[in-house]
Design a protein around this motif. Structure first.
Motif, PDB file in Angstrom:
ATOM      1  N   THR A   1     -17.015 -64.169  29.477  1.00  0.00           N
ATOM      2  CA  THR A   1     -16.950 -63.376  30.702  1.00  0.00           C
ATOM      3  C   THR A   1     -17.792 -63.964  31.826  1.00  0.00           C
ATOM      4  O   THR A   1     -17.567 -63.647  32.996  1.00  0.00           O
ATOM      5  CB  THR A   1     -17.405 -61.933  30.425  1.00  0.00           C
ATOM      6  OG1 THR A   1     -18.727 -61.943  29.855  1.00  0.00           O
ATOM      7  CG2 THR A   1     -16.447 -61.249  29.458  1.00  0.00           C
TER       8      THR A   1
ATOM      9  N   SER B   1     -12.160 -58.522  23.364  1.00  0.00           N
ATOM     10  CA  SER B   1     -11.580 -57.965  24.585  1.00  0.00           C
ATOM     11  C   SER B   1     -11.083 -56.541  24.340  1.00  0.00           C
ATOM     12  O   SER B   1     -11.268 -55.644  25.172  1.00  0.00           O
ATOM     13  CB  SER B   1     -10.414 -58.830  25.074  1.00  0.00           C
ATOM     14  OG  SER B   1     -10.828 -60.143  25.342  1.00  0.00           O
TER      15      SER B   1
ATOM     16  N   HIS C   1     -14.193 -54.271  24.045  1.00  0.00           N
ATOM     17  CA  HIS C   1     -14.920 -54.088  25.307  1.00  0.00           C
ATOM     18  C   HIS C   1     -14.043 -53.532  26.422  1.00  0.00           C
ATOM     19  O   HIS C   1     -14.548 -53.237  27.510  1.00  0.00           O
ATOM     20  CB  HIS C   1     -15.524 -55.421  25.756  1.00  0.00           C
ATOM     21  CG  HIS C   1     -16.695 -55.868  24.941  1.00  0.00           C
ATOM     22  ND1 HIS C   1     -17.963 -55.362  25.126  1.00  0.00           N
ATOM     23  CD2 HIS C   1     -16.787 -56.770  23.933  1.00  0.00           C
ATOM     24  CE1 HIS C   1     -18.798 -55.938  24.268  1.00  0.00           C
ATOM     25  NE2 HIS C   1     -18.111 -56.800  23.538  1.00  0.00           N
ATOM     26  N   ARG C   2     -12.730 -53.441  26.165  1.00  0.00           N
ATOM     27  CA  ARG C   2     -11.787 -52.966  27.178  1.00  0.00           C
ATOM     28  C   ARG C   2     -11.880 -53.805  28.454  1.00  0.00           C
ATOM     29  O   ARG C   2     -11.891 -53.308  29.578  1.00  0.00           O
ATOM     30  CB  ARG C   2     -12.006 -51.484  27.494  1.00  0.00           C
ATOM     31  CG  ARG C   2     -11.654 -50.556  26.340  1.00  0.00           C
ATOM     32  CD  ARG C   2     -12.019 -49.107  26.652  1.00  0.00           C
ATOM     33  NE  ARG C   2     -11.431 -48.182  25.695  1.00  0.00           N
ATOM     34  CZ  ARG C   2     -11.920 -47.913  24.489  1.00  0.00           C
ATOM     35  NH1 ARG C   2     -13.033 -48.522  24.087  1.00  0.00           N
ATOM     36  NH2 ARG C   2     -11.305 -47.058  23.679  1.00  0.00           N
ATOM     37  N   LEU C   3     -11.961 -55.106  28.236  1.00  0.00           N
ATOM     38  CA  LEU C   3     -12.073 -56.048  29.350  1.00  0.00           C
ATOM     39  C   LEU C   3     -11.365 -57.343  28.962  1.00  0.00           C
ATOM     40  O   LEU C   3     -11.640 -57.908  27.907  1.00  0.00           O
ATOM     41  CB  LEU C   3     -13.541 -56.323  29.675  1.00  0.00           C
ATOM     42  CG  LEU C   3     -13.811 -57.354  30.774  1.00  0.00           C
ATOM     43  CD1 LEU C   3     -13.342 -56.823  32.128  1.00  0.00           C
ATOM     44  CD2 LEU C   3     -15.303 -57.706  30.832  1.00  0.00           C
TER      45      LEU C   3
ATOM     46  N   PRO D   1     -11.324 -61.374  35.779  1.00  0.00           N
ATOM     47  CA  PRO D   1     -11.600 -60.383  34.727  1.00  0.00           C
ATOM     48  C   PRO D   1     -10.971 -59.034  35.072  1.00  0.00           C
ATOM     49  O   PRO D   1     -11.038 -58.584  36.214  1.00  0.00           O
ATOM     50  CB  PRO D   1     -13.127 -60.305  34.706  1.00  0.00           C
ATOM     51  CG  PRO D   1     -13.572 -61.632  35.238  1.00  0.00           C
ATOM     52  CD  PRO D   1     -12.559 -62.029  36.262  1.00  0.00           C
ATOM     53  N   GLN D   2     -10.349 -58.425  34.087  1.00  0.00           N
ATOM     54  CA  GLN D   2      -9.610 -57.188  34.332  1.00  0.00           C
ATOM     55  C   GLN D   2     -10.004 -56.120  33.311  1.00  0.00           C
ATOM     56  O   GLN D   2      -9.843 -56.317  32.102  1.00  0.00           O
ATOM     57  CB  GLN D   2      -8.103 -57.460  34.251  1.00  0.00           C
ATOM     58  CG  GLN D   2      -7.238 -56.256  34.561  1.00  0.00           C
ATOM     59  CD  GLN D   2      -5.758 -56.579  34.463  1.00  0.00           C
ATOM     60  OE1 GLN D   2      -5.025 -55.965  33.687  1.00  0.00           O
ATOM     61  NE2 GLN D   2      -5.318 -57.549  35.252  1.00  0.00           N
ATOM     62  N   GLU D   3     -10.520 -55.012  33.791  1.00  0.00           N
ATOM     63  CA  GLU D   3     -10.813 -53.885  32.906  1.00  0.00           C
ATOM     64  C   GLU D   3      -9.497 -53.238  32.504  1.00  0.00           C
ATOM     65  O   GLU D   3      -8.674 -52.913  33.353  1.00  0.00           O
ATOM     66  CB  GLU D   3     -11.719 -52.867  33.604  1.00  0.00           C
ATOM     67  CG  GLU D   3     -13.116 -53.386  33.871  1.00  0.00           C
ATOM     68  CD  GLU D   3     -14.023 -52.318  34.465  1.00  0.00           C
ATOM     69  OE1 GLU D   3     -13.564 -51.149  34.585  1.00  0.00           O
ATOM     70  OE2 GLU D   3     -15.169 -52.640  34.807  1.00  0.00           O
ATOM     71  N   ARG D   4      -9.326 -53.054  31.200  1.00  0.00           N
ATOM     72  CA  ARG D   4      -8.049 -52.541  30.735  1.00  0.00           C
ATOM     73  C   ARG D   4      -8.184 -52.052  29.301  1.00  0.00           C
ATOM     74  O   ARG D   4      -8.842 -52.693  28.476  1.00  0.00           O
ATOM     75  CB  ARG D   4      -6.986 -53.643  30.813  1.00  0.00           C
ATOM     76  CG  ARG D   4      -5.564 -53.176  30.489  1.00  0.00           C
ATOM     77  CD  ARG D   4      -4.632 -54.360  30.510  1.00  0.00           C
ATOM     78  NE  ARG D   4      -3.256 -53.977  30.214  1.00  0.00           N
ATOM     79  CZ  ARG D   4      -2.283 -53.946  31.105  1.00  0.00           C
ATOM     80  NH1 ARG D   4      -2.534 -54.259  32.363  1.00  0.00           N
ATOM     81  NH2 ARG D   4      -1.065 -53.606  30.751  1.00  0.00           N
ATOM     82  N   GLU D   5      -7.558 -50.943  29.007  1.00  0.00           N
ATOM     83  CA  GLU D   5      -7.506 -50.456  27.640  1.00  0.00           C
ATOM     84  C   GLU D   5      -6.419 -51.229  26.894  1.00  0.00           C
ATOM     85  O   GLU D   5      -5.275 -51.305  27.341  1.00  0.00           O
ATOM     86  CB  GLU D   5      -7.189 -48.960  27.621  1.00  0.00           C
ATOM     87  CG  GLU D   5      -7.303 -48.349  26.240  1.00  0.00           C
ATOM     88  CD  GLU D   5      -7.136 -46.843  26.259  1.00  0.00           C
ATOM     89  OE1 GLU D   5      -7.889 -46.167  25.537  1.00  0.00           O
ATOM     90  OE2 GLU D   5      -6.261 -46.356  26.999  1.00  0.00           O
TER      91      GLU D   5
END
Length: 424
Positions: free
Chosen positions: A33, A369, A372-374, A396-400
């Motif tokens: 990251t 990933s 961490h939901r990322l 970097p994209q926050e995502r479930e």
């Protein structure tokens, strides 16, 4: 032991990444990251009396990965075998991550290794040194067989399986998988089948890579596949080729019942996968047959899944024109019109191509990933100029991430697609 007629769920409970950008989950995640890179030019022998420079994602000896099992390696005549040393360090990390305690003398834990050429780097390096010694003007008689035989004997795959089992006291079903760059995916399926059959509760998978010579990289370079600028741009309109990486990864794979008994939260369930052999060329895919497309479709069918439910695709992404184009076309044919929700990211630009160990390292990154939901970014590729039928994550994209599809297409035509679901 469970009833063999019961289809048991298989989960991954331990990760052990040993990479050039970080050793252990926390350091590896920070490296991914944070954009860390360890790619540099290394001067290595490629022939007797000839050296050359290659870009390589090199391990740092200061990481401790090379010394974690030094005493064991030296006592068993494996001193200097860095690929094996990295794999032992990876297994150690994965066992600790899974909080796995067991009786070293009485267990049915098996180990499956995924190495491209176990021990071969050490053997070839010693061959160069020994031949140079025998060619020296003042050299007396040199017994080539006596000096080299132990090194080439240790390059046989069962020797590394033996060493890993001995180091950790594993006594169950153990074997090697050598399916080029897809070896880790095939190894996971072998482990899963063993667990589903009821023959074992826990299996360990590990693979490692290290370079003492440039022999294999020179072969890639002569094929026009090796990066000339130290970057890797997967699915770019102008891919630069790949560079190799050093390191290892280990996974603890077990039945969901075993994980529940131990009170361990899995990273994900391994739902299943599909696999194929193209039976075509050594280093280029059969782009007309698009067998990977069928592999992806079979994976979804076997796992009772659909493209609409996939959140993340982690492609092979080797930054080689034919390979990337083949992968993109197959992905489009299999799920392109259905995967409106999915995005993709590729990890090789961060860690290099670890060949047979690559799937295990990249799967470790993908499962982190998920936890961490990322989603870490794909490095070097322009988001607007890529070939994939789904968006490529370049920031970097926050995502479930509930569902993950990992693809691999290896030399000599080994295609694999594996599906994972988050365990809540």
């Amino acid at each position: 032991m469970m009833d063999r007629t019961t289809k048991r769920e298989v989960v991954i409970t331990g990760l052990g990444p040993v990479t050039s950008i970080g050793v252990g989950n926390d350091a590896f995640w920070r490296g991914l990251t944070g954009g860390k890179s360890s790619v540099k030019r290394r001067r290595l022998p490629v022939d007797l009396g000839r050296e050359d420079e290659f870009y390589l994602a090199s391990m740092d000896d200061a990481s401790g990965a090379t010394t974690a099992h030094r005493e064991f390696l030296e006592q068993n005549d494996y001193g200097g075998y860095r690929d094996l040393g990295y794999a032992l360090a990876a297994v150690d990390l994965a066992l600790k991550d899974a909080r796995l305690e067991y009786d070293r003398d009485d267990n049915s834990i098996g180990v499956i290794q995924a190495f491209e050429a176990p021990g071969m780097e050490r053997a070839v390096a010693m061959m160069f040194e020994t031949c140079a010694m025998s060619a020296a003007p003042d050299a007396g008689p040199v017994g080539l067989y006596e000096m080299l035989a132990p090194y080439f004997y240790k390059s046989q795959s069962f020797m590394y399986v033996h060493a890993m089992a001995k180091a950790f006291g594993f006594h169950g079903f153990s074997t090697s998988v050598h399916n080029a760059c897809s070896s880790g995916a095939f190894a996971l399926e072998v482990a899963a089948q063993h667990i589903r059959s009821g023959a074992a509760d826990i299996m360990i998978i590990a693979g490692g890579e290290a370079f003492e010579t440039g022999v294999r990289m020179e072969w890639f370079r002569k094929l026009g596949l090796y990066s000339t600028d130290g970057t890797m741009r997967p699915f770019s309109q102008e891919p630069a080729g790949f560079f190799c990486g050093e390191g290892a990864a280990g996974l603890v794979v077990e039945s969901s019942e075993s994980a529940a008994r131990r009170g361990v939260q899995p990273y994900a369930q391994y739902v299943g996968g599909a696999f194929a052999q193209q039976g075509w060329k050594q280093s280029i895919p059969d782009v007309r047959a698009k067998r990977l497309s069928g592999v992806i479709s079979r994976t979804l069918r076997l796992c009772e899944a659909s493209g609409e439910k996939i959140d993340l695709v982690v492609p092979h992404g080797a930054a080689a024109p034919l390979s990337d184009g083949y992968e993109a076309a197959c992905l489009k044919e299999a799920i392109g019109k259905h995967a409106a929700h999915a995005v993709a990211t590729a990890f090789k630009p961060a860690v290099g191509h670890l060949l047979a160990a690559g799937v295990l390292v990249e799967l470790s990154a993908a499962l982190l990933s998920m936890r961490h939901r990322l989603i870490p970014a794909t490095r070097y590729t322009d988001a607007k100029c890529h070939q994939l039928p789904i968006p490529l994550v370049t920031e970097p994209q926050e995502r479930e991430i509930k569902s993950l599809l990992k693809l691999s297409t290896g030399f000599t035509g080994h295609d694999a697609a594996t599906l994972f679901r988050r365990v809540d």
